[in-house]
Design a protein around this motif. Structure first.
Motif, PDB file in Angstrom:
ATOM      1  N   VAL A   1      25.520  18.768  85.890  1.00 18.93           N
ATOM      2  CA  VAL A   1      25.901  17.072  86.257  1.00 18.93           C
ATOM      3  C   VAL A   1      27.087  17.241  84.664  1.00 18.93           C
ATOM      4  O   VAL A   1      27.221  18.196  84.334  1.00 18.93           O
ATOM      5  N   GLN A   2      27.267  16.160  85.691  1.00 18.38           N
ATOM      6  CA  GLN A   2      28.631  16.161  84.165  1.00 18.38           C
ATOM      7  C   GLN A   2      29.132  14.514  84.273  1.00 18.38           C
ATOM      8  O   GLN A   2      28.337  13.376  84.650  1.00 18.38           O
ATOM      9  N   ILE A   3      29.445  14.464  82.848  1.00 14.04           N
ATOM     10  CA  ILE A   3      29.261  13.580  82.489  1.00 14.04           C
ATOM     11  C   ILE A   3      30.696  12.888  82.479  1.00 14.04           C
ATOM     12  O   ILE A   3      31.791  12.727  82.711  1.00 14.04           O
ATOM     13  N   VAL A   4      30.591  10.923  82.855  1.00 11.30           N
ATOM     14  CA  VAL A   4      31.819  10.733  82.517  1.00 11.30           C
ATOM     15  C   VAL A   4      31.566   8.961  81.855  1.00 11.30           C
ATOM     16  O   VAL A   4      30.918   9.187  81.623  1.00 11.30           O
ATOM     17  N   GLY A   5      33.488   9.011  80.958  1.00 17.78           N
ATOM     18  CA  GLY A   5      33.361   8.618  80.189  1.00 17.78           C
ATOM     19  C   GLY A   5      33.038   9.298  78.650  1.00 17.78           C
ATOM     20  O   GLY A   5      32.442  10.162  78.415  1.00 17.78           O
ATOM     21  N   SER A   6      33.189   7.898  77.836  1.00 13.69           N
ATOM     22  CA  SER A   6      32.544   8.297  76.260  1.00 13.69           C
ATOM     23  C   SER A   6      32.083   7.334  76.269  1.00 13.69           C
ATOM     24  O   SER A   6      32.152   6.504  76.198  1.00 13.69           O
ATOM     25  N   GLY A   7      31.228   7.139  74.402  1.00 10.89           N
ATOM     26  CA  GLY A   7      31.149   6.646  73.917  1.00 10.89           C
ATOM     27  C   GLY A   7      29.770   6.100  74.518  1.00 10.89           C
ATOM     28  O   GLY A   7      29.364   6.225  74.986  1.00 10.89           O
ATOM     29  N   SER A   8      29.424   5.286  73.217  1.00 12.12           N
ATOM     30  CA  SER A   8      27.610   4.522  73.717  1.00 12.12           C
ATOM     31  C   SER A   8      27.423   3.964  74.742  1.00 12.12           C
ATOM     32  O   SER A   8      28.237   2.825  75.385  1.00 12.12           O
ATOM     33  N   THR A   9      26.185   3.874  75.786  1.00 17.31           N
ATOM     34  CA  THR A   9      26.313   3.182  76.781  1.00 17.31           C
ATOM     35  C   THR A   9      25.470   1.897  76.571  1.00 17.31           C
ATOM     36  O   THR A   9      25.023   1.067  77.587  1.00 17.31           O
ATOM     37  N   GLY A  10      25.018   1.622  74.988  1.00 18.43           N
ATOM     38  CA  GLY A  10      24.400   0.697  73.761  1.00 18.43           C
ATOM     39  C   GLY A  10      22.632   0.537  74.885  1.00 18.43           C
ATOM     40  O   GLY A  10      22.136  -0.208  74.365  1.00 18.43           O
ATOM     41  N   ASP A  11      22.419   1.685  75.158  1.00 19.99           N
ATOM     42  CA  ASP A  11      21.043   1.933  75.371  1.00 19.99           C
ATOM     43  C   ASP A  11      20.605   2.928  74.689  1.00 19.99           C
ATOM     44  O   ASP A  11      21.406   4.525  75.183  1.00 19.99           O
TER      45      ASP A  11
ATOM     46  N   ALA B   1      23.982  12.931  75.284  1.00 20.86           N
ATOM     47  CA  ALA B   1      24.216  13.780  73.489  1.00 20.86           C
ATOM     48  C   ALA B   1      23.569  15.265  73.987  1.00 20.86           C
ATOM     49  O   ALA B   1      24.607  16.791  74.006  1.00 20.86           O
ATOM     50  N   LYS B   2      22.441  15.191  74.567  1.00 25.29           N
ATOM     51  CA  LYS B   2      21.990  16.540  75.387  1.00 25.29           C
ATOM     52  C   LYS B   2      22.407  17.446  76.212  1.00 25.29           C
ATOM     53  O   LYS B   2      22.860  18.149  76.333  1.00 25.29           O
ATOM     54  N   LEU B   3      23.232  16.072  77.343  1.00 26.07           N
ATOM     55  CA  LEU B   3      23.877  17.087  78.471  1.00 26.07           C
ATOM     56  C   LEU B   3      25.362  17.068  78.037  1.00 26.07           C
ATOM     57  O   LEU B   3      26.009  17.484  79.516  1.00 26.07           O
ATOM     58  N   SER B   4      26.352  17.071  77.161  1.00 25.10           N
ATOM     59  CA  SER B   4      27.310  17.128  76.641  1.00 25.10           C
ATOM     60  C   SER B   4      27.964  18.336  77.582  1.00 25.10           C
ATOM     61  O   SER B   4      29.326  19.334  77.954  1.00 25.10           O
ATOM     62  N   ASP B   5      26.625  19.693  77.917  1.00 26.16           N
ATOM     63  CA  ASP B   5      27.492  20.923  78.433  1.00 26.16           C
ATOM     64  C   ASP B   5      27.606  21.132  79.318  1.00 26.16           C
ATOM     65  O   ASP B   5      27.752  22.543  80.119  1.00 26.16           O
ATOM     66  N   SER B   6      27.636  19.831  80.534  1.00 27.61           N
ATOM     67  CA  SER B   6      27.607  19.980  81.607  1.00 27.61           C
ATOM     68  C   SER B   6      26.466  21.360  82.474  1.00 27.61           C
ATOM     69  O   SER B   6      26.713  22.318  83.271  1.00 27.61           O
ATOM     70  N   PRO B   7      25.443  20.969  82.244  1.00 26.48           N
ATOM     71  CA  PRO B   7      23.807  21.893  82.281  1.00 26.48           C
ATOM     72  C   PRO B   7      24.094  21.468  83.550  1.00 26.48           C
ATOM     73  O   PRO B   7      23.744  20.480  84.407  1.00 26.48           O
ATOM     74  N   LYS B   8      22.684  22.442  83.903  1.00 27.15           N
ATOM     75  CA  LYS B   8      22.520  22.531  85.033  1.00 27.15           C
ATOM     76  C   LYS B   8      21.013  21.385  85.133  1.00 27.15           C
ATOM     77  O   LYS B   8      20.401  20.993  84.154  1.00 27.15           O
ATOM     78  N   VAL B   9      20.955  21.004  86.594  1.00 24.86           N
ATOM     79  CA  VAL B   9      20.212  19.690  87.193  1.00 24.86           C
ATOM     80  C   VAL B   9      19.088  20.013  86.661  1.00 24.86           C
ATOM     81  O   VAL B   9      17.686  18.729  86.204  1.00 24.86           O
ATOM     82  N   GLY B  10      18.136  21.100  86.472  1.00 26.37           N
ATOM     83  CA  GLY B  10      17.022  21.118  86.617  1.00 26.37           C
ATOM     84  C   GLY B  10      16.540  20.826  85.317  1.00 26.37           C
ATOM     85  O   GLY B  10      15.949  20.634  84.733  1.00 26.37           O
ATOM     86  N   TRP B  11      17.446  21.815  83.874  1.00 26.15           N
ATOM     87  CA  TRP B  11      17.400  22.009  82.275  1.00 26.15           C
ATOM     88  C   TRP B  11      17.796  20.298  82.286  1.00 26.15           C
ATOM     89  O   TRP B  11      17.219  20.417  81.194  1.00 26.15           O
ATOM     90  N   ALA B  12      18.586  19.937  82.858  1.00 25.55           N
ATOM     91  CA  ALA B  12      18.874  18.500  82.503  1.00 25.55           C
ATOM     92  C   ALA B  12      18.185  17.410  82.186  1.00 25.55           C
ATOM     93  O   ALA B  12      17.587  16.757  81.590  1.00 25.55           O
ATOM     94  N   ALA B  13      17.670  17.468  83.488  1.00 24.17           N
ATOM     95  CA  ALA B  13      16.292  16.555  84.138  1.00 24.17           C
ATOM     96  C   ALA B  13      15.425  16.958  82.574  1.00 24.17           C
ATOM     97  O   ALA B  13      14.589  16.521  82.196  1.00 24.17           O
ATOM     98  N   GLU B  14      14.889  18.244  82.463  1.00 28.22           N
ATOM     99  CA  GLU B  14      13.499  18.701  81.884  1.00 28.22           C
ATOM    100  C   GLU B  14      14.032  18.283  79.950  1.00 28.22           C
ATOM    101  O   GLU B  14      13.846  17.499  79.014  1.00 28.22           O
ATOM    102  N   ASN B  15      15.332  18.555  79.302  1.00 29.85           N
ATOM    103  CA  ASN B  15      15.917  18.094  78.496  1.00 29.85           C
ATOM    104  C   ASN B  15      16.146  16.566  77.904  1.00 29.85           C
ATOM    105  O   ASN B  15      15.958  16.128  76.732  1.00 29.85           O
ATOM    106  N   ALA B  16      16.772  16.049  78.938  1.00 29.13           N
ATOM    107  CA  ALA B  16      16.662  14.508  79.100  1.00 29.13           C
ATOM    108  C   ALA B  16      15.776  13.998  79.027  1.00 29.13           C
ATOM    109  O   ALA B  16      15.161  13.174  78.238  1.00 29.13           O
ATOM    110  N   GLY B  17      14.357  14.211  79.566  1.00 29.76           N
ATOM    111  CA  GLY B  17      13.022  13.544  78.957  1.00 29.76           C
ATOM    112  C   GLY B  17      12.718  14.354  77.816  1.00 29.76           C
ATOM    113  O   GLY B  17      11.945  13.136  76.937  1.00 29.76           O
ATOM    114  N   HIS B  18      12.793  15.197  77.291  1.00 28.13           N
ATOM    115  CA  HIS B  18      12.164  15.046  76.297  1.00 28.13           C
ATOM    116  C   HIS B  18      12.968  14.209  74.974  1.00 28.13           C
ATOM    117  O   HIS B  18      12.530  14.037  74.249  1.00 28.13           O
TER     118      HIS B  18
END
Length: 209
Positions: free
Chosen positions: A57-67, A75-92
Motif C-alpha cells: 500500500v502507498q499513502i497519498v497526502g498527509s494530515g488527518s482525514t477527519g475520520d 498511522a499504522k500503514l505509514s511504512d508502505s506494508p504489504k497488502v495482507g499485513w496492511a489489511a490485518e493491522n488496519a482492521g486491528h
C-alpha cells in the motif's frame, strides 16, 4: 468517511451481546479490507499493480482525514506494508474507533461490566437498528437476485470471504454470493482500487493467515 468499514462492523456485532460474531483473525482482515477500500475511496491510499508476489500500500497526502478510524489505520500503514499485513493491522487499529463512531451515530451503545469484579469488559449491543436493518435489507435483496450497489457488492464479497454471508446454508444463496463476489472482483470498486488483481478478496482476507 469509514462508511464501508462501519457498516461491516455493524454486521459483525451480535445485536444482543454486543460482541464480535467472528474470531479476531477473520474480523481484523475483513474490517481491514473495508478500511483499505474506504481509504482508497477517500483518495488517501493506493495499491499499485506490481510484478511482486504481494503488492504494497502507498499513502497519498498527509494530515488527518477527519475520520478517527481511518486516521488510526493510516498511522499504522505509514511504512508502505504489504497488502495482507496492511489489511490485518488496519482492521486491528480501526476496530475500536469504528465502534466509537457507530456509538456516536446512535447505532450501538457502549456497555461496561466487570468479570470477577476486577476485569472490565466492554460490549457494544445494538441501540437504534435502523442503519443495520437497511444494510441487511440491501444484502438480502441482492442475494435474492437483485442488482446490488457498489457498497453492498463489496460487503457481500467480504462476508463471503470469511464465511459470514446471511443464509449461506442455502445452496442458492451461497451460489449467488459467489457470483456477486466474482463480479465485484472483476469490475467496480475492487478492480478500480486494486488495478485488476483478480485474486483480491481472498488474497487480502487470508494473505496474513
Amino acid at each position: 468517511m469509514s462508511r464501508l468499514a462501519e457498516n461491516l462492523a455493524l454486521l459483525l456485532l451480535d445485536d444482543e451481546t454486543g460482541k464480535s460474531t467472528v474470531d479476531l483473525g477473520r474480523r481484523h482482515r475483513a474490517v481491514g479490507s473495508a478500511v483499505l477500500l474506504d481509504l482508497v475511496r477517500a483518495g488517501r491510499l493506493t495499491i499499485p499493480a506490481t510484478s511482486d508476489s504481494e503488492p504494497r500500500v502507498q499513502i497519498v497526502g498527509s494530515g488527518s482525514t477527519g475520520d478517527a478510524a481511518l486516521d488510526a489505520a493510516l498511522a499504522k500503514l505509514s511504512d508502505s506494508p504489504k497488502v495482507g499485513w496492511a489489511a490485518e493491522n488496519a482492521g486491528h487499529e480501526a476496530w475500536k474507533p469504528l465502534l466509537e463512531l457507530l456509538a456516536e451515530d446512535g447505532a450501538i451503545r457502549l456497555e461496561e461490566q466487570r468479570v470477577l469484579g476486577v476485569i472490565k469488559v466492554k460490549t457494544w449491543p445494538a441501540a437504534d437498528p435502523t442503519r443495520e436493518r437497511a444494510v441487511r435489507d440491501a444484502i438480502a435483496a441482492a442475494l435474492q437476485g437483485g442488482r446490488p450497489d457498489e457498497e453492498t457488492a463489496v460487503l457481500i464479497t467480504i462476508l463471503h470471504g470469511i464465511g459470514q454471508v446471511p443464509g449461506a446454508g442455502d445452496p442458492a444463496v451461497k451460489a449467488r454470493a459467489e457470483e456477486i463476489a466474482k463480479t465485484a472482483a472483476a469490475s467496480g470498486p475492487l478492480k478500480d482500487a486494486f488495478h485488476g488483481l483478480d485474486t483480491l478478496p481472498a488474497f487480502i482476507l487470508f494473505a496474513a493467515s
